[in-house]
Design an enzyme around this catalytic site. Structure first.
Site, short mmCIF file in Angstrom:
data_model
loop_
_atom_site.label_atom_id
_atom_site.label_comp_id
_atom_site.label_asym_id
_atom_site.label_seq_id
_atom_site.Cartn_x
_atom_site.Cartn_y
_atom_site.Cartn_z
N CYS A 2 1.32 -1.45 0.03
CA CYS A 2 -0.20 -0.38 0.09
C CYS A 2 0.80 1.16 0.29
O CYS A 2 2.45 0.61 0.02
CB CYS A 2 -0.87 -0.16 1.14
SG CYS A 2 -2.00 -1.69 1.52
N ARG A 27 1.30 1.26 -5.79
CA ARG A 27 1.71 0.63 -4.70
C ARG A 27 0.41 -0.07 -4.76
O ARG A 27 -0.19 -1.26 -3.60
CB ARG A 27 1.77 1.24 -3.72
CG ARG A 27 3.50 1.82 -4.01
CD ARG A 27 4.19 2.39 -2.89
NE ARG A 27 4.18 1.70 -1.62
CZ ARG A 27 5.25 0.77 -1.06
NH1 ARG A 27 6.70 1.03 -1.70
NH2 ARG A 27 5.23 -0.02 -0.26
N TRP A 75 -4.06 -2.07 -1.36
CA TRP A 75 -4.15 -2.69 -1.91
C TRP A 75 -4.22 -3.91 -0.86
O TRP A 75 -3.39 -4.48 -0.08
CB TRP A 75 -2.71 -3.31 -2.47
CG TRP A 75 -2.24 -4.54 -2.86
CD1 TRP A 75 -1.15 -5.79 -2.69
CD2 TRP A 75 -2.48 -4.49 -4.37
NE1 TRP A 75 -1.51 -6.55 -4.62
CE2 TRP A 75 -1.90 -5.49 -5.42
CE3 TRP A 75 -2.71 -3.42 -5.62
CZ2 TRP A 75 -2.11 -6.37 -6.61
CZ3 TRP A 75 -3.13 -4.60 -6.93
CH2 TRP A 75 -2.64 -5.17 -7.29
N ASN A 101 0.75 -0.39 5.87
CA ASN A 101 1.30 -0.96 4.77
C ASN A 101 1.69 -2.42 5.43
O ASN A 101 2.85 -1.52 6.50
CB ASN A 101 1.74 -0.38 3.88
CG ASN A 101 2.81 -1.32 2.93
OD1 ASN A 101 2.11 -1.62 2.62
ND2 ASN A 101 3.67 -0.78 2.33
N GLY A 102 1.96 -3.79 4.98
CA GLY A 102 2.20 -4.18 5.17
C GLY A 102 0.39 -5.72 6.15
O GLY A 102 -0.32 -5.68 5.90
N GLU A 495 9.47 -20.28 -19.43
CA GLU A 495 9.92 -18.48 -18.77
C GLU A 495 10.93 -18.05 -19.43
O GLU A 495 10.23 -17.28 -19.94
CB GLU A 495 9.53 -19.00 -16.94
CG GLU A 495 9.57 -17.99 -16.13
CD GLU A 495 8.55 -17.14 -16.93
OE1 GLU A 495 7.50 -17.42 -17.89
OE2 GLU A 495 8.03 -15.45 -16.32
N LYS A 499 10.33 -14.56 -21.75
CA LYS A 499 10.61 -13.39 -21.22
C LYS A 499 11.51 -12.72 -22.72
O LYS A 499 11.30 -11.98 -22.70
CB LYS A 499 10.97 -13.08 -20.24
CG LYS A 499 10.64 -13.37 -18.59
CD LYS A 499 9.67 -12.19 -18.21
CE LYS A 499 8.68 -12.58 -18.50
NZ LYS A 499 7.53 -13.56 -17.59
N GLU A 502 8.76 -12.03 -25.76
CA GLU A 502 7.99 -11.30 -25.30
C GLU A 502 8.63 -9.95 -25.19
O GLU A 502 8.24 -8.10 -25.68
CB GLU A 502 7.35 -11.31 -24.47
CG GLU A 502 7.63 -11.31 -23.05
CD GLU A 502 6.29 -11.40 -21.15
OE1 GLU A 502 4.78 -11.26 -22.12
OE2 GLU A 502 6.82 -12.31 -20.87
N HIS A 518 14.61 -35.22 -30.25
CA HIS A 518 13.07 -35.83 -31.24
C HIS A 518 12.96 -35.38 -31.86
O HIS A 518 11.92 -35.10 -32.69
CB HIS A 518 12.28 -36.29 -29.92
CG HIS A 518 12.39 -37.38 -29.49
ND1 HIS A 518 12.25 -38.65 -29.29
CD2 HIS A 518 12.68 -37.69 -27.79
CE1 HIS A 518 13.03 -39.32 -28.69
NE2 HIS A 518 13.88 -38.09 -27.26
N LYS A 617 -1.19 -6.16 -19.98
CA LYS A 617 -0.93 -6.94 -18.57
C LYS A 617 -1.95 -8.07 -18.61
O LYS A 617 -1.97 -8.89 -17.90
CB LYS A 617 -0.76 -5.19 -17.75
CG LYS A 617 -0.27 -6.33 -16.65
CD LYS A 617 1.11 -6.66 -16.55
CE LYS A 617 1.39 -7.49 -14.86
NZ LYS A 617 2.50 -7.98 -15.23
O1 M6R Z 1 -2.24 -12.08 -14.99
P1 M6R Z 1 -2.61 -13.63 -14.96
O2 M6R Z 1 -1.41 -14.40 -14.38
O3 M6R Z 1 -3.85 -14.67 -15.52
O4 M6R Z 1 -1.67 -12.87 -17.09
C1 M6R Z 1 -0.79 -14.58 -17.81
C2 M6R Z 1 -0.91 -13.95 -18.52
O5 M6R Z 1 -1.48 -13.43 -19.34
C3 M6R Z 1 0.66 -13.95 -18.41
O6 M6R Z 1 1.62 -14.18 -17.14
C4 M6R Z 1 1.77 -13.48 -19.00
O7 M6R Z 1 1.55 -14.30 -20.08
C5 M6R Z 1 2.83 -12.07 -19.20
N1 M6R Z 1 2.84 -11.04 -20.41
C6 M6R Z 1 4.18 -13.44 -18.86
O8 M6R Z 1 5.03 -12.34 -18.48
#
Ligand code: M6R
Length: 622
Positions: A2, A27, A75, A101-102, A495, A499, A502, A518, A617
């Site tokens: 927060c 925050r 938050w 906050n906490g 993962e 990264k 994207e 394979h 996002k």
């Molecule tokens: O908010 P969510 O965890 O449901 O989002 C899932 C994906 O859209 C999210 O993880 C996306 O792959 C990110 N851009 C990865 O960095």
């Protein structure tokens, strides 16, 4: 996470507080509130659910007028995001009010004690306990500082607080432990804030409070002491950032800031869940205990994880541990597939829906499908009150704090840690984990924040930066890059590849290392680098063999290996070392250089790091 702000001086407090909160909205933004001591000695409190604009609208009609006040943007962790749970929180007679906050971990027992003494609570928050405890400690005394210190000695957990009292109209008190709080020094005015941007407009002279500090502010004085009242004199820092840089904590991008915040996020993920008391830490997952009590878990014989993107990678990592610890079969289902499949699901399937945002359309649809089949649902999300929580029988919050960058970082590690807590809890319940095994898991989790700090520090050294720079040089112009791993290293490879693609738009794919032969090995040539997750573990030797096979095809090899593994150097062109951790926990450290690498490559290619092209996002449409 927060945001807190406090002001004492000669100016009208409300606009200063509202402006400060606007700078702290990153925050949290579930609700916001202010408390101002008016010139007639009244304490006026205004709070509103939702973003700060709702509070602005509220105070536009009845603006609290005074020169002392505190504010908060929330938050939510305890209690739904609504007007009542919005901060600041008052004692019985609203004489004292607190913004926090906490997480106060022992709030339930303190609340019971205070209610037994006649205190009346209005909210579901842990924070309100602080206001009543200060009231209790203050009694008939006038020593507000002592009452706050005595209160804080009784609480466990984390806090940054700001306190004002009607009976002490010219003062604001702040204190911190495990949550940030700074003091801003002005001329005939002083400030408190969770972060520098909130007060940068008014002062550039800052004092960073340390854990255990309490700061007592008047318009002309700032007195800092520890909780025993021993004076402290932390240094004053001059901040020369501009506002924009300050919002990112001085980092050039939120992505970089959020990578750096991961040790704190890991620490927060454990707050209130691992109780660190003598002689041994104990696991406390109230949401799951409540599910057991309701009988919803009685028929459970298997687990299905639902998620997308980074969330599904976190689930794939946790699957190995949960199967080992709880001896339950675990499926990992991509939500966008699951929703259109004809899955075998019912009361015997515990569905764990994982979503940072809690609003991803595919995950909501998949969860609804499971719910219609009467499967018990647990949501694992970072967003209190999000849509996924309303579909679930129980919620485990990631407690990572707001994640602004589109590419997920701290929510990934907080998810893995939360799922590990769940795995340990299931193992204990099924008696498939012995007491020492459970203790080893809890200790390994407790060690993670510090090990993450060490990992991050490695990449601040000259050597660490040079290694990253040389690998970045190889990756930035390649058409394609492969990532491989085995066991928990496999989803980590996925993962790492996600990264890279994207953020930098370099084509990258993750593979289970054993699958290379394979098919994917056909992709390898001098222009296709291979990033191998080769940290210590059961399949280490196998990964080394896969590396050798790739090297024989002239691929440039980057190995992520355990610190001290010198043998790997003969097989790789570049070695990125990470601290030693038990096998299941290593991904929580190894993911850091993967994130940093993607970041550096994106920078080298001039990409928009925080908002990569074509992405959002929160994917709220199908
Ligand atoms: O908010 P969510 O965890 O449901 O989002 C899932 C994906 O859209 C999210 O993880 C996306 O792959 C990110 N851009 C990865 O960095």
């Amino acid at each position: 996470m927060c945001g807190i702000v406090g002001y004492v001086g000669a100016r009208h407090a409300t606009p200063i507080l509202l402006d400060g909160l606007a700078r702290l909205e990153y925050r949290g933004y579930d609700s916001a509130g202010i408390a101002v001591i008016t010139s007639t000695g009244e304490l006026q409190i205004a709070k509103a659910q939702g973003r700060l604009q709702s509070l602005r609208t509220l105070v536009a009609t009845a603006e609290p007028v005074g020169v002392v006040g505190i504010g908060h943007t929330r938050w939510a962790t305890h209690g739904r995001p609504n007007d009542v749970n919005a901060h600041p929180h008052g004692d019985c007679a609203d004489r004292i009010t607190v913004a926090h906050n906490g997480i106060i971990e022992n709030y339930a027992s303190l609340r019971d004690e205070l209610m037994a003494k006649g205190h009346t609570f209005r909210s579901q928050t842990d924070t309100e306990t602080l206001a009543h405890l200060i009231e209790e400690e203050l009694g008939d005394s006038d020593d507000l500082n002592l009452a706050v210190r005595n209160t804080l000695k009784r609480v466990t957990g984390s806090y940054a607080i700001a306190v004002v009292s009607r009976a002490h109209p010219g003062r604001v008190i702040g204190a911190r432990k495990d949550s940030p709080l700074i003091v801003g020094l002005g001329v005939d005015e002083n400030f408190l804030a969770s972060d520098i941007p909130a007060i940068l407009k008014h002062t550039r002279e800052i004092v960073q409070l340390d854990d255990g500090d309490i700061a007592d502010l008047t318009a002309t004085t700032v007195t800092i002491s520890d909780l025993d009242g021993h004076p402290r004199q932390p240094p004053t820092l001059h901040v020369d950032w501009n506002i924009e840089a300050a919002e990112r904590g001085g980092y050039p991008h939120f992505f970089a800031k959020e990578i750096a915040e991961q040790p704190d996020a890991a620490h927060r993920a454990l707050l209130g869940r691992i109780i660190t008391r003598e002689p041994a830490p104990t696991l406390a997952l109230d949401a799951l205990d409540a599910l057991v009590a309701s009988g919803r878990l009685d028929a459970v014989r298997r687990i299905t994880f639902l998620g997308c993107g980074t969330s599904i990678h976190a689930a794939m990592i946790a699957r190995y541990a949960i199967e080992r610890w709880a001896r339950l079969p675990v499926d990992v289902a991509i939500a966008s597939e699951y929703r259109y499949a004809d899955p075998v699901v019912g009361p015997d399937t515990l569905c764990i829906a994982i979503s940072q945002s809690g609003e991803t359309a595919d995950i909501l649809a998949a969860t609804r499908l499971a719910r219609e089949a009467n499967a018990p649902i647990i949501a694992v999300t970072n967003t209190v009150g999000s849509a996924i929580t309303r579909l679930a029988d129980g919620v485990l919050y990631q407690q990572a704090g707001p994640e602004i960058s589109v590419a997920a970082t701290k929510s990934f590690i907080a998810t893995v840690m939360t799922l590990y807590l769940l795995g340990a809890w299931l193992g204990r319940r099924a008696q498939t984990l012995s007491e020492p095994e459970e203790q080893a898991i809890l200790h390994a989790l407790l060690d993670i924040p510090e090990q993450m700090r060490r990992t991050l520090a490695t990449f601040e050294t000259r050597e660490g930066q040079q290694t990253l720079a040389s690998v970045t040089g190889r990756l930035k112009d390649c058409a394609s890059c492969l990532y491989i791993g085995r066991g928990v290293g496999y989803p980590l490879a996925l993962e790492g590849a996600l990264k890279l693609k994207e953020l930098s738009y370099v084509h990258a794919e993750g593979f289970a290392a054993g699958e290379m032969k394979h098919g994917p090995i056909a992709l390898l040539d001098t222009a296709t680098p291979l990033v191998a997750i080769a940290t210590e573990g059961k399949t280490y030797e196998k990964v080394v063999s896969n590396i050798q096979e790739a090297r024989a095809r002239d691929a440039f090899i980057v190995a992520l290996a355990t610190e001290g593994d010198d043998a790997i150097r003969q097989h790789a062109d570049a070695v990125i070392a990470v601290p030693r951790a038990p096998e299941f926990f290593a991904p929580l450290l190894t993911v850091i250089p993967l994130q940093l690498l993607a970041y550096q490559v994106a920078l080298a290619r001039g990409c928009n790091v925080d908002q990569p092209r074509n992405l959002a996002k929160s994917v709220t449409v199908e």
